[in-house]
Structure formats: structure tokens, C-alpha cells
Design a protein around this motif. Structure first.
Motif, PDB file in Angstrom:
ATOM      1  N   ASP A  78       0.778  -1.066  -0.001  1.00  0.00           N
ATOM      2  CA  ASP A  78      -0.002   0.036   0.114  1.00  0.00           C
ATOM      3  C   ASP A  78       0.769   1.222   0.163  1.00  0.00           C
ATOM      4  OD1 ASP A  78      -2.368  -1.459   0.203  1.00  0.00           O
ATOM      5  OD2 ASP A  78      -2.211  -1.636   2.139  1.00  0.00           O
ATOM      6  N   MET A  79       1.938   1.180   0.687  1.00  0.00           N
ATOM      7  CA  MET A  79       2.687   2.339   0.826  1.00  0.00           C
ATOM      8  C   MET A  79       3.566   2.437  -0.579  1.00  0.00           C
ATOM      9  SD  MET A  79       4.176   2.425   4.522  1.00  0.00           S
ATOM     10  CE  MET A  79       5.248   1.357   4.474  1.00  0.00           C
ATOM     11  N   VAL A  80       4.016   1.447  -1.134  1.00  0.00           N
ATOM     12  CA  VAL A  80       4.943   1.650  -2.270  1.00  0.00           C
ATOM     13  C   VAL A  80       4.117   2.275  -3.577  1.00  0.00           C
ATOM     14  CG1 VAL A  80       5.660  -0.094  -4.103  1.00  0.00           C
ATOM     15  CG2 VAL A  80       6.422  -0.295  -1.948  1.00  0.00           C
ATOM     16  N   TYR A  81       2.772   2.032  -3.412  1.00  0.00           N
ATOM     17  CA  TYR A  81       1.898   2.547  -4.410  1.00  0.00           C
ATOM     18  C   TYR A  81       1.140   3.809  -3.991  1.00  0.00           C
ATOM     19  CZ  TYR A  81       2.259  -1.588  -7.295  1.00  0.00           C
ATOM     20  OH  TYR A  81       2.810  -2.494  -8.105  1.00  0.00           O
ATOM     21  N   ASP A  82       1.305   4.522  -2.879  1.00  0.00           N
ATOM     22  CA  ASP A  82       1.115   5.714  -2.371  1.00  0.00           C
ATOM     23  C   ASP A  82       2.093   6.694  -2.829  1.00  0.00           C
ATOM     24  OD1 ASP A  82       0.405   7.810  -0.782  1.00  0.00           O
ATOM     25  OD2 ASP A  82      -0.705   6.755   0.424  1.00  0.00           O
ATOM     26  N   ALA A 129       5.331   7.182  -0.261  1.00  0.00           N
ATOM     27  CA  ALA A 129       6.603   6.564  -0.868  1.00  0.00           C
ATOM     28  C   ALA A 129       7.762   7.691  -0.826  1.00  0.00           C
ATOM     29  CB  ALA A 129       6.553   5.935  -1.963  1.00  0.00           C
ATOM     30  N   ALA A 130       7.243   8.792  -1.210  1.00  0.00           N
ATOM     31  CA  ALA A 130       8.406  10.060  -1.412  1.00  0.00           C
ATOM     32  C   ALA A 130       8.860  10.325   0.093  1.00  0.00           C
ATOM     33  CB  ALA A 130       7.678  10.936  -1.940  1.00  0.00           C
ATOM     34  N   TYR A 177       6.534   6.223 -10.926  1.00  0.00           N
ATOM     35  CA  TYR A 177       7.036   7.299 -11.475  1.00  0.00           C
ATOM     36  C   TYR A 177       6.703   8.546 -10.709  1.00  0.00           C
ATOM     37  CZ  TYR A 177       7.895   3.991 -15.359  1.00  0.00           C
ATOM     38  OH  TYR A 177       8.068   2.920 -16.284  1.00  0.00           O
ATOM     39  N   GLU A 178       5.328   8.737 -10.387  1.00  0.00           N
ATOM     40  CA  GLU A 178       4.961   9.794  -9.533  1.00  0.00           C
ATOM     41  C   GLU A 178       5.786   9.920  -8.288  1.00  0.00           C
ATOM     42  OE1 GLU A 178       3.054  13.462  -8.275  1.00  0.00           O
ATOM     43  OE2 GLU A 178       3.252  12.191 -10.379  1.00  0.00           O
ATOM     44  N   THR A 179       5.959   8.829  -7.841  1.00  0.00           N
ATOM     45  CA  THR A 179       6.907   8.942  -6.295  1.00  0.00           C
ATOM     46  C   THR A 179       8.121   9.602  -6.671  1.00  0.00           C
ATOM     47  OG1 THR A 179       5.667   6.993  -5.253  1.00  0.00           O
ATOM     48  CG2 THR A 179       7.920   7.598  -4.705  1.00  0.00           C
ATOM     49  N   VAL A 186       9.840  12.886  -5.245  1.00  0.00           N
ATOM     50  CA  VAL A 186      10.998  13.114  -4.321  1.00  0.00           C
ATOM     51  C   VAL A 186      12.072  14.024  -5.076  1.00  0.00           C
ATOM     52  CG1 VAL A 186      13.164  11.788  -3.802  1.00  0.00           C
ATOM     53  CG2 VAL A 186      10.802  10.778  -3.495  1.00  0.00           C
ATOM     54  N   LYS A 187      12.069  14.123  -6.398  1.00  0.00           N
ATOM     55  CA  LYS A 187      13.104  14.810  -7.159  1.00  0.00           C
ATOM     56  C   LYS A 187      12.896  16.269  -6.791  1.00  0.00           C
ATOM     57  CE  LYS A 187      16.196  15.354 -10.410  1.00  0.00           C
ATOM     58  NZ  LYS A 187      17.822  14.737 -10.139  1.00  0.00           N
ATOM     59  N   ALA A 188      11.549  16.820  -6.617  1.00  0.00           N
ATOM     60  CA  ALA A 188      11.094  18.016  -6.704  1.00  0.00           C
ATOM     61  C   ALA A 188      11.716  18.601  -4.977  1.00  0.00           C
ATOM     62  CB  ALA A 188       9.489  18.245  -6.657  1.00  0.00           C
ATOM     63  N   GLN A 189      11.920  17.613  -4.178  1.00  0.00           N
ATOM     64  CA  GLN A 189      12.149  17.837  -2.723  1.00  0.00           C
ATOM     65  C   GLN A 189      13.784  17.614  -2.634  1.00  0.00           C
ATOM     66  OE1 GLN A 189       9.282  16.731   0.265  1.00  0.00           O
ATOM     67  NE2 GLN A 189       8.580  15.609  -1.474  1.00  0.00           N
ATOM     68  N   LEU A 190      14.538  17.142  -3.561  1.00  0.00           N
ATOM     69  CA  LEU A 190      16.051  16.887  -3.254  1.00  0.00           C
ATOM     70  C   LEU A 190      17.006  18.120  -3.519  1.00  0.00           C
ATOM     71  CD1 LEU A 190      16.928  13.352  -4.908  1.00  0.00           C
ATOM     72  CD2 LEU A 190      16.571  13.911  -2.300  1.00  0.00           C
ATOM     73  N   SER A 191      17.932  17.947  -2.397  1.00  0.00           N
ATOM     74  CA  SER A 191      18.854  19.398  -2.848  1.00  0.00           C
ATOM     75  C   SER A 191      19.735  18.883  -4.244  1.00  0.00           C
ATOM     76  CB  SER A 191      19.769  19.478  -1.517  1.00  0.00           C
ATOM     77  OG  SER A 191      20.553  18.205  -1.491  1.00  0.00           O
TER      78      SER A 191
END
Length: 349
Positions: free
Chosen positions: A53-57, A61-62, A127-129, A133-138
Motif C-alpha cells: 500500500d505504501m509503495v503504491y502511495d 513513498a516519497a 514514476y509519480e513517487t 522526491v526529485k522536487a524536494q531533493l537538494s
């Protein structure tokens, strides 16, 4: 191996090392760094429910992907997901049984791949995860995606679950190499598309996990580990030339040099059973390596951890090196021992 890093990667120390540059101290990430040893992960899981459930959320997941970066001076984030997303997308039913691990149904030991109804849309949530994540990484943090290598994924698909000896898959490969080869081919095709999708969504590099490669005889290793991996790498090179690829054939031992030469991966993960001095002497000159602290040394902490870290750093001091564990961090690992590790590596805690 890939060329020396361009100006676009010098702000990402770990990516630069994977592309052939030496950095001191070495950059670091830990396999399974996002997971059960973290109290914040356990709290989120209690709130959200089961693992799948978490993997597909994607928001969950992010958040799990980012949790360890808030605690430790890690140089990479690795996507929170699972290697069995590929068989799930191929149409095999996937579930996780508490305390027992994954189950795939029906097992291909008695079923046919053609019976499955493919569901590639399951990749879209992953892909959405990646995008979240990418939007929040330094900018200096490398983002790692991954997939299971065909042999390891096939062992689960054939048996319907994990096993120590992978007997069902090994027997099928000997008894009916045509059927087994078709399974491998389907996994290859799906994996290539999956990793291209991860790259397009924002990962910088990917790791191919071959967790059960050590169970194969040498000729079978060539056929079911090296050859499929080489085909995946070649196709990814053609489709996404800038994507950096790490190969991790756990348990390969003396077959590691052949894997390094023949698969075309950019960097090689070493499990904890590999002597790093032997690896440095035996692997292609200049090839980046990753590893290989025993996860149990991390659990032990103290002088044992200090000695183990010192041995690895000394053995690989003349080679591009990403410090990592030899396999995934274990659930019982004390947080303070991870903090000790980062102090030993000269990283802020």
C-alpha cells in the motif's frame, strides 16, 4: 564504464564517483536506508497499512525515501519501492504476508506467462513517487532508482516466493531452458521500460539488484546473470546514454571480474563476503565500486565497526569508491551506530 563526469555532475559527489572520479571522503548511501530501522518509518507504516500500500502511495513513498536524508549526511536518496513491481506489472498477483515476505501467484513453476494480464500502468505510481522526491531533493544529492535483475526476479516468479537455494528456478532453467528463457526475456523488456521511465521522471542512476546470483553454477551465471544484464545495459545505453548503471550481483564471488567486464555496468556493488583488497586487484582499473560493510558490523558498532570501516577505506583508497553496506541495513540496527558510521567517514551527523 562511462566517461569522466561532466560539469553537470560535479555538484553531485556520488554521481561523479559512479562516473569514475575519486572523492575523499567517499560519498555514502546505504542499501535499504529508507525502512524498518527508522522509528519514523515504523510510525508511518502503522498509519498507512501494508508495505505494498505504501509503495503504491506516492506521497507516502516519497516521504519514506526522504526520511533517512533528514537524519544522516547521505549523498544519495534511493527510491522506496520493491523489485517485485516488475512481475506485478507483468500481471502476476503480488502480496506481502506479515512475517513471511512476498507472495506471487500463480507461481510460474506450474503456470504460463501467457496466462497473465499485463498491467504496466502500475509503474505510473512509481514514476509519480520519483517526481515528488526529485522536487524536494537538494541539488548535490544523487537520486537512485532501481530494479531487480532478471535472474533474481525470475526466481520469485517461478517459486511464488523467496527461497535460499532458488531450487525451483534453477531446475526449470535446466529442465526447460526455452520456457525459462521466455520468462527472462519478458522481465528484461519490462525492466528496460521501467528504468527508462524512472530516468525520465528524475533519477540520476539506477542499480540492478541480483540478490540471488550467488546460487548459480558458472555456466548458468553466464547465461542467466551476465547475458541478460548486458542486454539491459546495452539497451539503456542506446535509449538513455546519460543514465549511470550500478550492477550488484550478490554472492558472485570469483565471477565478479567477468560480470564487470562483460555486462557494461558503470559501477559494481560488492557484498560483504568480498575481500576489498582482492576486488581492487581483480576488477578493471578505474572501475568504481560500491560497498561493502557487513550489516552485522553496523549492528555491532563500537571498535568492531571502526575496524571494518578502516579496512574498507584502506583497501579501496586508490579506486573510485562509494561507501555502502554489503547488503541492506537490518531492522535491528541502532540509530546511534549509524551515527557512529558517519562520524568515522568524516560526515556531519
Amino acid at each position: 564504464m562511462a566517461d569522466q563526469p561532466s560539469d553537470q555532475t560535479t555538484d553531485k559527489p556520488l554521481l561523479a564517483v559512479l562516473r569514475g572520479e575519486r572523492r575523499d571522503p567517499p560519498p555514502v548511501w546505504m542499501m535499504r536506508q529508507a525502512g524498518r530501522y527508522l522509528p519514523e518509518y515504523r510510525a508511518l507504516r502503522a498509519e498507512k497499512g501494508g508495505f505494498l500500500d505504501m509503495v503504491y502511495d506516492p506521497p507516502a513513498a516519497a516521504e519514506i525515501t526522504l526520511q533517512p536524508l533528514r537524519r544522516f549526511a547521505l549523498d544519495a536518496a534511493i527510491l522506496f519501492s520493491d523489485i517485485l513491481i516488475v512481475p506485478h506489472a507483468l500481471g502476476q498477483n503480488l502480496s506481502f504476508v506479515a512475517g513471511e515476505g512476498p507472495r506471487l501467484a500463480p507461481p510460474l513453476s506450474g503456470a504460463e506467462l501467457a496466462e497473465f494480464e499485463p498491467a504496466p500502468e502500475r509503474f505510473e505510481l512509481i514514476y509519480e513517487t520519483v517526481r515528488q522526491v526529485k522536487a524536494q531533493l537538494s541539488p548535490e544529492t544523487t537520486f537512485l532508482g532501481f530494479a531487480g535483475s532478471p535472474w533474481t526476479v525470475a526466481t520469485y516468479m517461478v517459486a511464488g516466493e523467496g527461497s535460499r537455494e532458488q531450487a525451483e528456478a534453477r531446475q526449470l532453467a535446466y529442465r526447460d531452458p526455452g520456457k525459462f528463457g521466455a520468462i527472462i526475456a519478458a522481465i528484461e523488456e519490462s525492466t528496460i521500460g521501467y528504468l527508462v521511465g524512472q530516468a525520465d521522471a528524475g533519477v540520476d542512476a539506477v542499480q540492478l539488484f541480483d540478490s540471488w546470483s550467488g546460487s548459480l553454477a558458472p555456466t548458468e551465471f553466464e547465461r542467466w546473470v551476465i547475458a541478460p544484464t548486458a542486454r539491459i545495459v546495452a539497451k539503456l545505453r542506446a535509449l538513455r546514454p546519460d543514465l549511470t548503471i550500478i550492477g550488484f550481483p550478490k554472492g558472485a564471488g570469483g565471477k565478479l571480474p567477468a560480470y564487470a567486464r562483460e555486462t557494461g555496468v558503470d559501477a559494481l556493488g560488492l557484498d560483504e563476503t568480498v575481500d576489498p583488497l582482492w576486488a581492487h586487484a581483480s576488477l578493471p582499473d578505474g572501475m568504481p565500486v560500491q560497498g561493502n560493510l557487513d550489516p552485522l558490523a553496523l549492528i555491532a558498532g563500537g571498535p568492531a565497526l571502526e575496524k571494518a570501516v578502516r579496512v574498507i577505506l584502506s583497501a579501496l583508497e586508490e579506486r573510485p569508491h562509494v561507501f555502502n553496506l554489503g547488503h541492506g541495513i537490518q531492522q535491528t540496527t541502532p540509530i546511534e551506530h549509524v551515527q557512529q558510521l558517519f562520524r568515522l567517514l568524516g560526515k556531519a551527523v
